[in-house]
Design an enzyme around this catalytic site. Structure first.
Site, PDB file in Angstrom:
ATOM      1  N   ASP A   1       0.823  -1.218   0.000  1.00  0.00           N
ATOM      2  CA  ASP A   1       0.000   0.000   0.000  1.00  0.00           C
ATOM      3  C   ASP A   1       0.854   1.264   0.000  1.00  0.00           C
ATOM      4  O   ASP A   1       0.367   2.334   0.317  1.00  0.00           O
ATOM      5  CB  ASP A   1      -0.951   0.003   1.202  1.00  0.00           C
TER       6      ASP A   1
ATOM      7  N   ASP B   1       1.884   6.215   2.308  1.00  0.00           N
ATOM      8  CA  ASP B   1       1.200   4.973   2.667  1.00  0.00           C
ATOM      9  C   ASP B   1      -0.281   5.246   2.457  1.00  0.00           C
ATOM     10  O   ASP B   1      -0.882   6.029   3.196  1.00  0.00           O
ATOM     11  CB  ASP B   1       1.500   4.629   4.124  1.00  0.00           C
TER      12      ASP B   1
ATOM     13  N   LYS C   1       5.006   2.005  15.912  1.00  0.00           N
ATOM     14  CA  LYS C   1       3.923   2.869  16.405  1.00  0.00           C
ATOM     15  C   LYS C   1       4.093   3.295  17.866  1.00  0.00           C
ATOM     16  O   LYS C   1       3.304   2.928  18.738  1.00  0.00           O
ATOM     17  CB  LYS C   1       2.579   2.190  16.168  1.00  0.00           C
TER      18      LYS C   1
HETATM   19  N1  GDD Z   1      -0.480 -11.514   3.499  1.00  0.00           N
HETATM   20  C1  GDD Z   1      -0.671 -10.727   4.542  1.00  0.00           C
HETATM   21  N2  GDD Z   1      -1.025 -11.295   5.731  1.00  0.00           N
HETATM   22  N3  GDD Z   1      -0.503  -9.393   4.408  1.00  0.00           N
HETATM   23  C2  GDD Z   1      -0.709  -8.615   5.503  1.00  0.00           C
HETATM   24  C3  GDD Z   1      -1.079  -9.141   6.755  1.00  0.00           C
HETATM   25  C4  GDD Z   1      -1.242 -10.572   6.875  1.00  0.00           C
HETATM   26  O1  GDD Z   1      -1.576 -11.129   7.931  1.00  0.00           O
HETATM   27  N4  GDD Z   1      -1.199  -8.093   7.628  1.00  0.00           N
HETATM   28  C5  GDD Z   1      -0.914  -6.968   6.923  1.00  0.00           C
HETATM   29  N5  GDD Z   1      -0.624  -7.275   5.639  1.00  0.00           N
HETATM   30  C6  GDD Z   1      -0.213  -6.354   4.567  1.00  0.00           C
HETATM   31  C7  GDD Z   1      -1.139  -5.187   4.285  1.00  0.00           C
HETATM   32  O2  GDD Z   1      -2.037  -5.526   3.234  1.00  0.00           O
HETATM   33  C8  GDD Z   1      -0.170  -4.088   3.859  1.00  0.00           C
HETATM   34  O3  GDD Z   1       0.142  -4.137   2.454  1.00  0.00           O
HETATM   35  C9  GDD Z   1       1.105  -4.416   4.611  1.00  0.00           C
HETATM   36  O4  GDD Z   1       1.000  -5.778   5.025  1.00  0.00           O
HETATM   37  C10 GDD Z   1       1.332  -3.512   5.840  1.00  0.00           C
HETATM   38  O5  GDD Z   1       0.165  -3.535   6.645  1.00  0.00           O
HETATM   39  P1  GDD Z   1      -0.569  -2.185   7.076  1.00  0.00           P
HETATM   40  O6  GDD Z   1      -1.770  -2.573   7.850  1.00  0.00           O
HETATM   41  O7  GDD Z   1      -0.725  -1.283   5.922  1.00  0.00           O
HETATM   42  O8  GDD Z   1       0.507  -1.608   8.103  1.00  0.00           O
HETATM   43  P2  GDD Z   1       0.739  -0.100   8.562  1.00  0.00           P
HETATM   44  O9  GDD Z   1       0.569   0.824   7.427  1.00  0.00           O
HETATM   45  O10 GDD Z   1      -0.078   0.150   9.785  1.00  0.00           O
HETATM   46  O11 GDD Z   1       2.282  -0.135   9.020  1.00  0.00           O
HETATM   47  C11 GDD Z   1       3.275  -0.705   8.189  1.00  0.00           C
HETATM   48  O12 GDD Z   1       3.643   0.199   7.143  1.00  0.00           O
HETATM   49  C12 GDD Z   1       4.279   1.424   7.563  1.00  0.00           C
HETATM   50  C13 GDD Z   1       4.716   2.183   6.335  1.00  0.00           C
HETATM   51  O13 GDD Z   1       3.711   2.307   5.435  1.00  0.00           O
HETATM   52  C14 GDD Z   1       4.506  -1.057   9.043  1.00  0.00           C
HETATM   53  O14 GDD Z   1       5.400  -1.785   8.233  1.00  0.00           O
HETATM   54  C15 GDD Z   1       5.194   0.219   9.587  1.00  0.00           C
HETATM   55  O15 GDD Z   1       6.388  -0.127  10.264  1.00  0.00           O
HETATM   56  C16 GDD Z   1       5.534   1.145   8.421  1.00  0.00           C
HETATM   57  O16 GDD Z   1       6.089   2.369   8.925  1.00  0.00           O
HETATM   58 MG    MG Z   2      -0.114   0.685   5.471  1.00  0.00          MG
END
Ligand code: GDD
Ligand code: MG
Length: 333
Positions: free
Chosen positions: A109, A219, A160
């Protein structure tokens, strides 16, 4: 080069849009988020990716029946239950056979112009098990916060942190270069968070490095950031792509400014659309006002209705004429 793309999350923050469409299959000015991400990987020498799927996997499989996007070959790995970010990377890398050479893993994303091959070169120079791309943000509290030393070695990985407690504004931008040895840290079939468990262990072992690289980065996981990433493509911030689909019907006396109008959408007489995204097949009734909001596919916005302040209308939902909505999700959860 090969990459694991994480696309299995529920996209909770983007409901109701993500009730029918997984986050990475949402349109970003007519092209899915996933296609934009993969096109950038392809530009930097990635030839094969595995999609780490969990939520609504068939939507991806049906959309790309040839198993290819922008010349990049696709593999599909479908988890039977969510394995979290670490478990998902391990599962998908093994399913696709990406276990014998350096590989990339990334959050599906994130929209950026990252020079991925340069990140791979820097990773080789560091010689650790993993290298993370970092980007600067104003509010680090909703991200993984990553302080590094003068040699690029990661000092801590803090996912976070509470507001005001982050030691730096440089955050995990969601693209990693990993050695196959990282797979040994991801036990088969086990649910594990890359950010909360695996990266902190790699920091303790002195095996995690990072590169600070500013540049366009969003993001797209919240209504605000998803809308921004799309509008930036049409308002000159990132590019000036056409914003109005060729077959959209817009009444002569309607006003559409700094907005995207998708295929087959209709904007009726006197309607005002500003800073918003109207997805394909949606209909905006006469005199309605849509400001800084998102209207999902095939939704019907009644005459004179007002959608304001990041209101998000789901797939095929009907908004009653004359009603006013501030920062609402329709239907409500
Ligand atoms: N296959 C799979 N299975 N994908 C997953 C799962 C799972 O159980 N959980 C989450 N994802 C995928 C989501 O679809 C997304 O593309 C990615 O992993 C990250 O999940 P998000 O839910 O978008 O996380 P975030 O935005 O809160 O935080 C993450 O991204 C930030 C930067 O954009 C973390 O990696 C943070 O450390 C980072 O700063
Ligand atoms: Mg994200």
């Amino acid at each position: 080069m090969r990459a694991v793309v994480l696309v299995g999350g529920f996209g909770t923050r983007l409901r109701p849009l993500t009730l029918s469409t997984p986050k990475q299959m949402l349109p970003v000015n007519g092209v899915t988020m996933l296609e934009r991400v993969i096109a950038n990987l392809g530009r930097h020498g990635v030839t094969e990716v595995v999609l780490a799927l969990g939520y609504l996997p068939q939507v991806f499989q049906e959309a790309y029946p040839t198993g290819e996007i922008a010349g990049v070959k696709l593999h599909y790995a479908v988890e039977s239950e969510p394995l979290d970010t670490g478990g998902a990377i391990g599962f998908a890398a093994r399913e696709a056979g990406f276990t014998d050479q350096t590989f990339i893993a990334l959050n599906g994303d994130v929209i950026n112009d990252l020079n991925v091959s340069q990140l791979v070169d820097q990773h080789k120079t560091f010689g650790g098990e993993g290298t993370i791309h970092l980007t600067p943000v104003e509010d680090p509290s909703r991200f993984g916060v990553v302080p590094i030393d003068a040699d690029g070695r990661v000092e801590a990985f803090i996912e976070k942190p509470p507001a005001g407690e982050a030691p730096t504004n440089w955050i995990n931008a969601g693209t990693y270069v990993l050695e196959p040895s990282v797979l040994d840290r991801l036990p088969e079939g086990q649910k594990i968070s890359l950010e909360r468990a695996v990266f902190p262990d790699m920091v303790a072992a002195g095996q995690l490095f990072a590169v600070q690289q500013a540049g366009y980065w969003v993001d797209a996981g919240t209504p605000e950031s998803y809308l921004k990433v799309a509008l930036d493509l049409v308002n000159g911030v990132r590019s000036s792509e056409p914003a109005i689909a060729a077959d959209a019907l817009i009444a002569d006396d309607a006003s559409v400014t700094n907005s995207i109008v998708g295929f087959g959408a209709q904007v009726e007489s006197g309607a005002i659309i500003d800073g918003s995204m109207i997805q394909s097949g949606a209909r905006i009734g006469s005199g309605a006002r849509v400001v800084n909001s998102i209207v999902g596919p095939n939704a019907l916005i009644g005459s004179g209705a007002e959608l304001l302040d990041l209101t998000v209308v789901g797939d095929s939902f009907t908004v009653e004429p004359g009603t006013t909505h501030f920062a609402e999700k329709l239907p409500a959860e």
